[in-house]
Design a protein around this motif. Structure first.
Motif, PDB file in Angstrom:
ATOM      1  N   VAL A  31       0.800  -1.537  -0.010  1.00 29.04           N
ATOM      2  CA  VAL A  31       0.213   0.155   0.387  1.00 29.04           C
ATOM      3  C   VAL A  31       1.066   1.047   0.137  1.00 29.04           C
ATOM      4  CG1 VAL A  31      -1.969  -0.895   1.155  1.00 29.04           C
ATOM      5  CG2 VAL A  31      -0.090  -0.065   1.969  1.00 29.04           C
ATOM      6  N   ALA A  32       0.075   2.218  -0.383  1.00 31.05           N
ATOM      7  CA  ALA A  32       0.955   3.798  -0.222  1.00 31.05           C
ATOM      8  C   ALA A  32       1.404   4.086   1.150  1.00 31.05           C
ATOM      9  CB  ALA A  32       0.297   4.511  -1.165  1.00 31.05           C
ATOM     10  N   LYS A  33       2.200   5.033   0.701  1.00 28.18           N
ATOM     11  CA  LYS A  33       3.339   4.924   2.607  1.00 28.18           C
ATOM     12  C   LYS A  33       1.666   5.999   2.893  1.00 28.18           C
ATOM     13  CE  LYS A  33       6.716   7.530   4.642  1.00 28.18           C
ATOM     14  NZ  LYS A  33       8.010   7.621   4.475  1.00 28.18           N
ATOM     15  N   GLY A  34       1.841   5.988   4.539  1.00 23.08           N
ATOM     16  CA  GLY A  34       0.793   6.648   5.305  1.00 23.08           C
ATOM     17  C   GLY A  34      -0.622   5.292   5.063  1.00 23.08           C
ATOM     18  N   ASN A  35      -0.361   4.811   4.282  1.00 25.43           N
ATOM     19  CA  ASN A  35      -1.733   4.124   4.238  1.00 25.43           C
ATOM     20  C   ASN A  35      -1.359   2.419   4.993  1.00 25.43           C
ATOM     21  OD1 ASN A  35      -3.479   5.846   3.100  1.00 25.43           O
ATOM     22  ND2 ASN A  35      -3.186   5.153   1.244  1.00 25.43           N
ATOM     23  N   THR A  36      -2.846   1.854   5.543  1.00 30.73           N
ATOM     24  CA  THR A  36      -2.513   0.416   5.928  1.00 30.73           C
ATOM     25  C   THR A  36      -3.767  -0.502   5.290  1.00 30.73           C
ATOM     26  OG1 THR A  36      -2.670  -1.018   7.737  1.00 30.73           O
ATOM     27  CG2 THR A  36      -4.638   1.031   7.880  1.00 30.73           C
ATOM     28  N   SER A  37      -3.123  -1.692   4.932  1.00 29.70           N
ATOM     29  CA  SER A  37      -4.159  -2.682   4.219  1.00 29.70           C
ATOM     30  C   SER A  37      -5.431  -2.803   5.887  1.00 29.70           C
ATOM     31  CB  SER A  37      -3.908  -3.917   3.687  1.00 29.70           C
ATOM     32  OG  SER A  37      -2.037  -4.686   5.007  1.00 29.70           O
ATOM     33  N   LEU A  38      -6.272  -4.240   4.703  1.00 31.51           N
ATOM     34  CA  LEU A  38      -7.369  -4.533   5.655  1.00 31.51           C
ATOM     35  C   LEU A  38      -6.696  -5.686   7.147  1.00 31.51           C
ATOM     36  CD1 LEU A  38     -10.010  -4.406   6.464  1.00 31.51           C
ATOM     37  CD2 LEU A  38     -10.556  -6.353   5.188  1.00 31.51           C
ATOM     38  N   THR A  39      -5.766  -6.063   6.536  1.00 34.68           N
ATOM     39  CA  THR A  39      -5.205  -7.189   7.032  1.00 34.68           C
ATOM     40  C   THR A  39      -4.263  -6.367   8.557  1.00 34.68           C
ATOM     41  OG1 THR A  39      -4.668  -9.192   5.268  1.00 34.68           O
ATOM     42  CG2 THR A  39      -3.489  -8.977   7.618  1.00 34.68           C
ATOM     43  N   GLN A  40      -3.279  -5.848   8.201  1.00 27.89           N
ATOM     44  CA  GLN A  40      -2.749  -4.717   9.038  1.00 27.89           C
ATOM     45  C   GLN A  40      -3.484  -4.034  10.374  1.00 27.89           C
ATOM     46  OE1 GLN A  40       0.004  -1.515   7.395  1.00 27.89           O
ATOM     47  NE2 GLN A  40       1.165  -2.427   8.982  1.00 27.89           N
ATOM     48  N   LEU A  41      -4.705  -3.514   9.419  1.00 27.33           N
ATOM     49  CA  LEU A  41      -5.676  -2.934  10.532  1.00 27.33           C
ATOM     50  C   LEU A  41      -6.752  -4.151  11.591  1.00 27.33           C
ATOM     51  CD1 LEU A  41      -7.784  -0.048   9.807  1.00 27.33           C
ATOM     52  CD2 LEU A  41      -9.580  -1.906   9.837  1.00 27.33           C
ATOM     53  N   LEU A  42      -7.053  -5.403  11.167  1.00 25.79           N
ATOM     54  CA  LEU A  42      -7.260  -6.353  11.838  1.00 25.79           C
ATOM     55  C   LEU A  42      -6.619  -6.106  12.867  1.00 25.79           C
ATOM     56  CD1 LEU A  42      -9.828  -7.997   8.711  1.00 25.79           C
ATOM     57  CD2 LEU A  42     -10.440  -6.333  10.969  1.00 25.79           C
ATOM     58  N   LEU A  43      -5.520  -6.673  12.260  1.00 22.92           N
ATOM     59  CA  LEU A  43      -4.577  -7.097  13.213  1.00 22.92           C
ATOM     60  C   LEU A  43      -3.638  -6.060  14.483  1.00 22.92           C
ATOM     61  CD1 LEU A  43      -1.517  -9.355  11.290  1.00 22.92           C
ATOM     62  CD2 LEU A  43      -2.559  -9.990  12.794  1.00 22.92           C
ATOM     63  N   GLY A  44      -3.653  -4.480  14.471  1.00 20.67           N
ATOM     64  CA  GLY A  44      -3.512  -3.700  14.823  1.00 20.67           C
ATOM     65  C   GLY A  44      -4.517  -3.556  15.905  1.00 20.67           C
ATOM     66  N   PHE A  45      -5.663  -3.690  15.303  1.00 19.12           N
ATOM     67  CA  PHE A  45      -7.140  -3.485  16.314  1.00 19.12           C
ATOM     68  C   PHE A  45      -7.478  -4.280  17.414  1.00 19.12           C
ATOM     69  CE2 PHE A  45      -9.982  -0.018  14.014  1.00 19.12           C
ATOM     70  CZ  PHE A  45      -8.481   0.913  14.577  1.00 19.12           C
ATOM     71  N   GLY A  46      -7.321  -5.794  16.281  1.00 17.58           N
ATOM     72  CA  GLY A  46      -7.424  -6.772  16.781  1.00 17.58           C
ATOM     73  C   GLY A  46      -6.623  -6.233  17.994  1.00 17.58           C
ATOM     74  N   SER A  47      -5.424  -6.722  17.688  1.00 18.48           N
ATOM     75  CA  SER A  47      -4.566  -7.368  19.307  1.00 18.48           C
ATOM     76  C   SER A  47      -4.415  -6.113  20.104  1.00 18.48           C
ATOM     77  CB  SER A  47      -2.955  -7.238  18.767  1.00 18.48           C
ATOM     78  OG  SER A  47      -3.217  -6.325  18.343  1.00 18.48           O
ATOM     79  N   GLY A  48      -4.411  -5.100  20.179  1.00 19.31           N
ATOM     80  CA  GLY A  48      -5.319  -4.615  21.195  1.00 19.31           C
ATOM     81  C   GLY A  48      -6.403  -4.843  21.446  1.00 19.31           C
ATOM     82  N   ALA A  49      -7.056  -4.181  20.924  1.00 18.12           N
ATOM     83  CA  ALA A  49      -8.170  -4.620  21.710  1.00 18.12           C
ATOM     84  C   ALA A  49      -8.099  -6.147  22.311  1.00 18.12           C
ATOM     85  CB  ALA A  49      -9.549  -4.995  20.530  1.00 18.12           C
ATOM     86  N   ALA A  50      -7.695  -7.150  22.200  1.00 15.94           N
ATOM     87  CA  ALA A  50      -7.144  -7.957  23.116  1.00 15.94           C
ATOM     88  C   ALA A  50      -6.543  -8.284  24.113  1.00 15.94           C
ATOM     89  CB  ALA A  50      -6.495  -9.376  22.276  1.00 15.94           C
ATOM     90  N   LEU A  51      -5.562  -7.007  23.970  1.00 18.28           N
ATOM     91  CA  LEU A  51      -4.862  -7.186  25.368  1.00 18.28           C
ATOM     92  C   LEU A  51      -5.404  -5.753  26.040  1.00 18.28           C
ATOM     93  CD1 LEU A  51      -0.858  -5.300  23.466  1.00 18.28           C
ATOM     94  CD2 LEU A  51      -1.654  -7.710  25.643  1.00 18.28           C
ATOM     95  N   ASN A  52      -6.491  -5.537  25.790  1.00 21.82           N
ATOM     96  CA  ASN A  52      -7.413  -4.382  26.887  1.00 21.82           C
ATOM     97  C   ASN A  52      -8.368  -5.436  27.364  1.00 21.82           C
ATOM     98  OD1 ASN A  52      -7.668  -1.551  27.735  1.00 21.82           O
ATOM     99  ND2 ASN A  52      -9.947  -1.333  26.198  1.00 21.82           N
ATOM    100  N   VAL A  53      -8.689  -6.445  26.950  1.00 17.25           N
ATOM    101  CA  VAL A  53      -9.852  -7.193  27.445  1.00 17.25           C
ATOM    102  C   VAL A  53      -8.762  -7.732  28.730  1.00 17.25           C
ATOM    103  CG1 VAL A  53     -10.933  -9.341  27.312  1.00 17.25           C
ATOM    104  CG2 VAL A  53     -10.410  -8.070  25.465  1.00 17.25           C
ATOM    105  N   LEU A  54      -7.879  -8.248  28.651  1.00 16.10           N
ATOM    106  CA  LEU A  54      -6.861  -8.697  29.506  1.00 16.10           C
ATOM    107  C   LEU A  54      -7.232  -7.642  30.355  1.00 16.10           C
ATOM    108  CD1 LEU A  54      -4.437 -10.661  27.158  1.00 16.10           C
ATOM    109  CD2 LEU A  54      -6.294 -11.848  28.209  1.00 16.10           C
TER     110      LEU A  54
END
Length: 97
Positions: A31-54
């Motif tokens: 992807v272009a610089k400064g953008n993100t892919s759906l995979t990266q978005l799902l990994l980032g949000f999912g892992s951050g939210a999982a940390l927050n659940v704990l």
């Protein structure tokens, strides 16, 4: 009344910060610089939210009086439950993709 109490603001802050950290440490070359892919978005949000659940489970443990709000909440729900909803949404989108 605030929409969060205690560390409840981390419900939104942790997934966003995790996504930004992931974009900075491992930029997606497809992807272009400064953008993100759906995979990266799902990994980032999912892992951050999982940390927050704990974190929410640890911070909100212990007995409460009847009718008392959780010490750390977001929109009057204990902070781990909205975070768990974010994790579930990320998993569902990843599976449907």
């Amino acid at each position: 009344m605030l929409i969060y109490r205690g560390a409840g603001f981390l419900t939104l802050l942790t997934p966003i910060a995790t996504l930004l950290l992931l974009m900075w440490l491992w930029p997606d070359p497809s992807v272009a610089k400064g953008n993100t892919s759906l995979t990266q978005l799902l990994l980032g949000f999912g892992s951050g939210a999982a940390l927050n659940v704990l974190l929410g489970l640890v911070l909100n443990r212990g007995p409460r009086a009847a009718g008392e709000h959780a010490r750390h909440h977001f929109f009057f729900l204990p902070m781990q439950w909205p975070s768990l909803a974010i994790v579930v949404a990320c998993v569902v989108v990843a599976l449907l993709r």
